[in-house]
Design a protein around this motif. Structure first.
Motif, PDB file in Angstrom:
ATOM      1  N   GLU A 249       0.959  -1.197  -0.303  1.00 14.36           N
ATOM      2  CA  GLU A 249      -0.525   0.260   0.168  1.00 14.36           C
ATOM      3  C   GLU A 249       0.583   1.198  -0.600  1.00 14.36           C
ATOM      4  N   PHE A 250       1.612   1.014   1.176  1.00 18.39           N
ATOM      5  CA  PHE A 250       2.432   2.232   0.313  1.00 18.39           C
ATOM      6  C   PHE A 250       3.819   2.611  -0.979  1.00 18.39           C
ATOM      7  N   VAL A 251       4.179   1.511  -1.262  1.00 18.23           N
ATOM      8  CA  VAL A 251       4.300   1.529  -2.693  1.00 18.23           C
ATOM      9  C   VAL A 251       3.139   2.238  -3.087  1.00 18.23           C
ATOM     10  N   ARG A 252       1.898   1.667  -3.158  1.00 25.19           N
ATOM     11  CA  ARG A 252       1.312   2.259  -4.085  1.00 25.19           C
ATOM     12  C   ARG A 252       0.645   3.862  -3.716  1.00 25.19           C
ATOM     13  N   ALA A 253       0.511   4.452  -2.812  1.00 18.96           N
ATOM     14  CA  ALA A 253       0.432   5.509  -1.836  1.00 18.96           C
ATOM     15  C   ALA A 253       1.094   6.321  -2.852  1.00 18.96           C
ATOM     16  N   ILE A 254       2.485   5.906  -3.148  1.00 16.03           N
ATOM     17  CA  ILE A 254       4.006   6.945  -3.665  1.00 16.03           C
ATOM     18  C   ILE A 254       4.145   7.203  -5.084  1.00 16.03           C
ATOM     19  N   ARG A 255       3.908   5.869  -5.858  1.00 18.68           N
ATOM     20  CA  ARG A 255       3.671   5.334  -7.071  1.00 18.68           C
ATOM     21  C   ARG A 255       4.661   5.998  -7.775  1.00 18.68           C
ATOM     22  N   PRO A 256       6.445   5.090  -7.136  1.00 22.48           N
ATOM     23  CA  PRO A 256       7.623   6.137  -8.075  1.00 22.48           C
ATOM     24  C   PRO A 256       8.618   5.374  -8.963  1.00 22.48           C
ATOM     25  N   ALA A 257       8.713   5.855  -9.870  1.00 23.02           N
ATOM     26  CA  ALA A 257       8.801   5.266 -10.490  1.00 23.02           C
ATOM     27  C   ALA A 257      10.238   3.941 -10.818  1.00 23.02           C
ATOM     28  N   ARG A 258      10.837   4.254  -9.480  1.00 25.75           N
ATOM     29  CA  ARG A 258      11.198   2.579  -9.616  1.00 25.75           C
ATOM     30  C   ARG A 258      11.871   2.524  -7.738  1.00 25.75           C
ATOM     31  N   THR A 259      11.135   1.410  -6.978  1.00 25.00           N
ATOM     32  CA  THR A 259      11.393   0.783  -6.961  1.00 25.00           C
ATOM     33  C   THR A 259      12.639  -0.295  -5.653  1.00 25.00           C
ATOM     34  N   PHE A 260      12.934   0.215  -4.775  1.00 26.86           N
ATOM     35  CA  PHE A 260      14.576  -1.281  -4.419  1.00 26.86           C
ATOM     36  C   PHE A 260      14.317  -1.674  -2.810  1.00 26.86           C
ATOM     37  N   PRO A 261      13.993  -2.497  -1.797  1.00 27.43           N
ATOM     38  CA  PRO A 261      13.710  -2.928  -1.335  1.00 27.43           C
ATOM     39  C   PRO A 261      15.158  -2.807   0.333  1.00 27.43           C
ATOM     40  N   ILE A 262      14.425  -1.855   1.554  1.00 27.64           N
ATOM     41  CA  ILE A 262      15.754  -1.580   2.510  1.00 27.64           C
ATOM     42  C   ILE A 262      14.958  -3.083   3.602  1.00 27.64           C
ATOM     43  N   HIS A 263      16.485  -2.561   5.031  1.00 24.73           N
ATOM     44  CA  HIS A 263      14.937  -3.065   6.152  1.00 24.73           C
ATOM     45  C   HIS A 263      14.804  -4.650   6.046  1.00 24.73           C
ATOM     46  N   ASP A 264      15.818  -5.409   5.334  1.00 23.50           N
ATOM     47  CA  ASP A 264      15.328  -6.650   5.076  1.00 23.50           C
ATOM     48  C   ASP A 264      16.120  -7.648   5.940  1.00 23.50           C
ATOM     49  N   VAL A 265      17.310  -7.533   6.574  1.00 26.20           N
ATOM     50  CA  VAL A 265      18.007  -8.331   7.452  1.00 26.20           C
ATOM     51  C   VAL A 265      17.260  -9.805   8.080  1.00 26.20           C
TER      52      VAL A 265
END
Length: 204
Positions: A154-170
């Motif tokens: 939902e965060f991605v859908r709200a922002i609709r960025p051109a590109r997305t990369f994941p973080i906070h994944d340890v």
């Protein structure tokens, strides 16, 4: 401009001689801070700020600019910034947004959290604050005690960025990473990809 992914929530942005590092925590590699000219800290948890790493970087460069919210800035002897403030971090234009860490339960952890928008690149720290400013590159948290997969989508859908990369994944296993990637790769709101640990991408 080059973006490099280090462990967990730590990323490095390079533009010529300028090197900006966000959230070098205890899980991130020490070399993330090599040659750093500015550091942004989202909040006080050790997976986002390793005090010893900051001290070591300052020993090499006493003029290293470190930026954080006021109470943490006092502890780190850093420059204090507030939500909504736009400032220069060694020439990078940065806007601090948000202000509160995402809740786990019962109002906890209850600490401040700043997201940082750096010339179109958005690192939200431990929150899912949607900024008013346009976001070209979103660094989406993939795991945490405060996060559900649905919320990340939902965060991605709200922002609709051109590109997305994941973080906070340890905290995710290889299977967990693959599961998260599978869901996000199907999202039409963005182009999603995982940056290999220590790998880089060139941003336009």
């Amino acid at each position: 401009m080059r973006l490099t992914k280090y462990s967990h929530a730590c990323i490095r942005i390079e533009d010529g001689d300028r090197v900006l590092v966000i959230d070098p925590g205890v899980f991130s590699e020490a070399e993330a801070l090599d040659g750093a000219t500015a550091v942004l800290i989202s909040h006080e948890h050790e997976d986002h700020v390793d005090v010893d790493k900051i001290a070591a970087a300052r020993a090499v460069d006493p003029g290293l600019g470190v930026f954080a919210y006021p109470s943490l800035a006092l502890t780190l002897k850093a420059t204090a910034v507030q939500p909504g403030e736009t400032f220069s971090a060694d020439g990078f234009q940065v806007t601090a947004v948000g202000g509160e860490h995402a809740e786990i339960i019962d109002g906890l952890p209850g600490c401040p959290n700043l997201g940082y928008l750096v010339e179109g690149v958005y690192h939200p720290g431990d929150a899912l604050f949607v900024p008013e400013e346009p976001v070209e590159t979103l660094l989406v948290p993939a795991s945490g005690p405060w996060l559900k997969l649905r919320e990340a989508i939902e965060f991605v859908r709200a922002i609709r960025p051109a590109r997305t990369f994941p973080i906070h994944d340890v905290n995710l296993s290889a299977l967990g990473l693959a599961n998260f990637d599978g869901w996000l790769e199907d999202e039409p709101a963005t182009t999603y990809a995982r940056i290999a640990l220590g790998g880089s991408v060139e941003l336009g």
